[in-house]
Motif scaffolding. Structure first.
Motif, PDB file in Angstrom:
ATOM      1  N   ALA A 111       0.841  -1.200   0.000  1.00  0.00           N
ATOM      2  CA  ALA A 111       0.000   0.000   0.000  1.00  0.00           C
ATOM      3  C   ALA A 111       0.875   1.248   0.000  1.00  0.00           C
TER       4      ALA A 111
ATOM      5  N   ASP B 166       2.317   1.984  -3.463  1.00  0.00           N
ATOM      6  CA  ASP B 166       1.305   2.538  -4.372  1.00  0.00           C
ATOM      7  C   ASP B 166       1.019   4.004  -4.040  1.00  0.00           C
ATOM      8  N   PHE B 167       0.793   4.278  -2.767  1.00  0.00           N
ATOM      9  CA  PHE B 167       0.438   5.635  -2.348  1.00  0.00           C
ATOM     10  C   PHE B 167       1.606   6.601  -2.579  1.00  0.00           C
TER      11      PHE B 167
ATOM     12  N   LEU C 250     -12.088   2.362   0.662  1.00  0.00           N
ATOM     13  CA  LEU C 250     -11.280   1.784  -0.419  1.00  0.00           C
ATOM     14  C   LEU C 250     -11.799   0.462  -0.974  1.00  0.00           C
TER      15      LEU C 250
HETATM   16  C1  1PZ Z   1      -4.190   1.023  11.015  1.00  0.00           C
HETATM   17  C2  1PZ Z   1      -4.228   1.308   9.577  1.00  0.00           C
HETATM   18  C3  1PZ Z   1      -4.587   0.203   8.684  1.00  0.00           C
HETATM   19  C4  1PZ Z   1      -4.472   0.632   7.319  1.00  0.00           C
HETATM   20  C5  1PZ Z   1      -4.963  -0.300   6.318  1.00  0.00           C
HETATM   21  C6  1PZ Z   1      -4.753   0.351   4.989  1.00  0.00           C
HETATM   22  C7  1PZ Z   1      -5.086  -0.488   3.864  1.00  0.00           C
HETATM   23  C8  1PZ Z   1      -4.859   0.177   2.575  1.00  0.00           C
HETATM   24  C9  1PZ Z   1      -4.557  -0.796   1.519  1.00  0.00           C
HETATM   25  C10 1PZ Z   1      -4.472  -0.184   0.181  1.00  0.00           C
HETATM   26  C11 1PZ Z   1      -3.869  -1.107  -0.806  1.00  0.00           C
HETATM   27  C12 1PZ Z   1      -3.598  -0.423  -2.092  1.00  0.00           C
HETATM   28  C13 1PZ Z   1      -2.939  -1.314  -3.096  1.00  0.00           C
HETATM   29  C14 1PZ Z   1      -2.997  -0.747  -4.481  1.00  0.00           C
HETATM   30  C15 1PZ Z   1      -4.158  -0.405  -5.031  1.00  0.00           C
HETATM   31  C16 1PZ Z   1      -4.258   0.121  -6.424  1.00  0.00           C
HETATM   32  O1  1PZ Z   1      -4.736  -0.893  -7.246  1.00  0.00           O
HETATM   33  C17 1PZ Z   1      -5.218   1.299  -6.427  1.00  0.00           C
HETATM   34  C18 1PZ Z   1      -5.552   1.786  -7.816  1.00  0.00           C
HETATM   35  O2  1PZ Z   1      -4.452   2.325  -8.412  1.00  0.00           O
HETATM   36  P1  1PZ Z   1      -4.340   2.569 -10.016  1.00  0.00           P
HETATM   37  O3  1PZ Z   1      -4.983   1.433 -10.741  1.00  0.00           O
HETATM   38  O4  1PZ Z   1      -5.014   3.868 -10.335  1.00  0.00           O
HETATM   39  O5  1PZ Z   1      -2.847   2.660 -10.260  1.00  0.00           O
HETATM   40  N1  1PZ Z   1      -4.679   2.337  -5.589  1.00  0.00           N
HETATM   41  C19 1PZ Z   1      -5.384   2.839  -4.567  1.00  0.00           C
HETATM   42  O6  1PZ Z   1      -6.520   2.488  -4.339  1.00  0.00           O
HETATM   43  C20 1PZ Z   1      -4.730   3.882  -3.687  1.00  0.00           C
HETATM   44  C21 1PZ Z   1      -4.708   3.366  -2.279  1.00  0.00           C
HETATM   45  C22 1PZ Z   1      -4.123   4.317  -1.292  1.00  0.00           C
HETATM   46  C23 1PZ Z   1      -4.047   3.674   0.061  1.00  0.00           C
HETATM   47  C24 1PZ Z   1      -3.809   4.637   1.131  1.00  0.00           C
HETATM   48  C25 1PZ Z   1      -4.123   4.061   2.478  1.00  0.00           C
HETATM   49  C26 1PZ Z   1      -3.711   4.939   3.582  1.00  0.00           C
HETATM   50  C27 1PZ Z   1      -3.722   4.241   4.901  1.00  0.00           C
HETATM   51  C28 1PZ Z   1      -2.758   4.848   5.849  1.00  0.00           C
HETATM   52  C29 1PZ Z   1      -3.037   4.463   7.244  1.00  0.00           C
HETATM   53  C30 1PZ Z   1      -2.179   5.121   8.229  1.00  0.00           C
END
Ligand code: 1PZ
Length: 207
Positions: free
Chosen positions: A59, A62-63, A140
């Protein structure tokens, strides 16, 4: 346990950065939000991932890449508006890797953290699994395929406890509560502002 960030205070930085953005989003005299401060504020979120453990490294990657893309775009594009309008003109709003698509993803990440903090503020006990799972389901999961949802739900079992997380944040319960609440409050008009950029151009936010 030693704080992973040395003397850093990631929550403090996030709270400060989003307060500034919120004042821009809410000031009707400032029509356009600049990309540079927006992407800088998002950069302050990145250290949070390091506090979650290796299960969320995918994650983080990606972010961070998407925030990096916005930060690089800010070298040549001044505002969020003009960045989106440029992608509209080039007909690449939804193309994988476009700035506008990355902005939507980053916005969702910010919303995920907002919900996580909201749920943490009312949660009892020291497990993060419940607040994290509820935030993920709402912000998400609807946009993720089966494999990512599975990886996230496995990762939720490896999260640190709330107390461990606060040590890594270099905060105690009382200071963390204030800063999480600050972020929740400041983030709301910023997310609204970004949503409006999409809605006013009929781009949708559900993809
Ligand atoms: C205690 C905190 C628990 C946090 C759990 C967080 C889980 C987040 C998991 C996100 C997995 C993302 C994996 C990649 C996904 C991509 O497929 C997509 C689409 O991207 P594209 O096709 O446009 O390139 N990307 C996303 O959805 C962006 C996700 C951002 C995640 C940010 C999470 C922030 C959590 C931080 C917590 C402190």
């Amino acid at each position: 346990m030693a704080a992973v960030n040395g003397d850093d205070k990631p929550l403090q930085k996030i709270s400060d950065a989003f307060k500034v953005l919120a004042s821009v989003a809410q000031d009707s005299k400032i029509a356009d939000m600049e990309l540079a401060p927006f992407s800088r504020a998002c950069t302050h979120v990145c250290p949070l991932f390091g506090c979650l453990g290796i299960a969320f490294m995918f994650a983080e990657k990606d972010f961070v890449a998407k925030v990096q893309d916005l930060a690089e775009a800010s070298n040549s594009i001044k505002t969020l508006q003009s960045m989106i309008d440029q992608d509209v003109q080039n007909n690449c709003v939804r193309t994988a890797g476009s700035h506008t698509r990355n902005l939507l993803r980053v916005k969702r990440g910010l919303d995920m953290i907002r919900l996580l903090f909201e749920y943490m503020l009312v949660a009892e006990g020291s497990s993060l699994r419940d607040p994290a799972s509820k935030a993920y389901e709402k912000a998400l999961a609807p946009y993720h395929g089966w494999a990512i949802r599975k990886a996230v739900s496995a990762g939720l079992y490896t999260l640190p406890t709330k107390e461990q997380l606060l040590v890594k944040f270099n905060e105690d319960e009382a200071t963390a509560r204030v800063l999480m609440q600050n972020y929740v409050t400041a983030c709301t008009p910023v997310l609204q502002y970004v949503d409006n950029l999409f809605i006013s151009r009929d781009l949708g936010t559900d993809w």
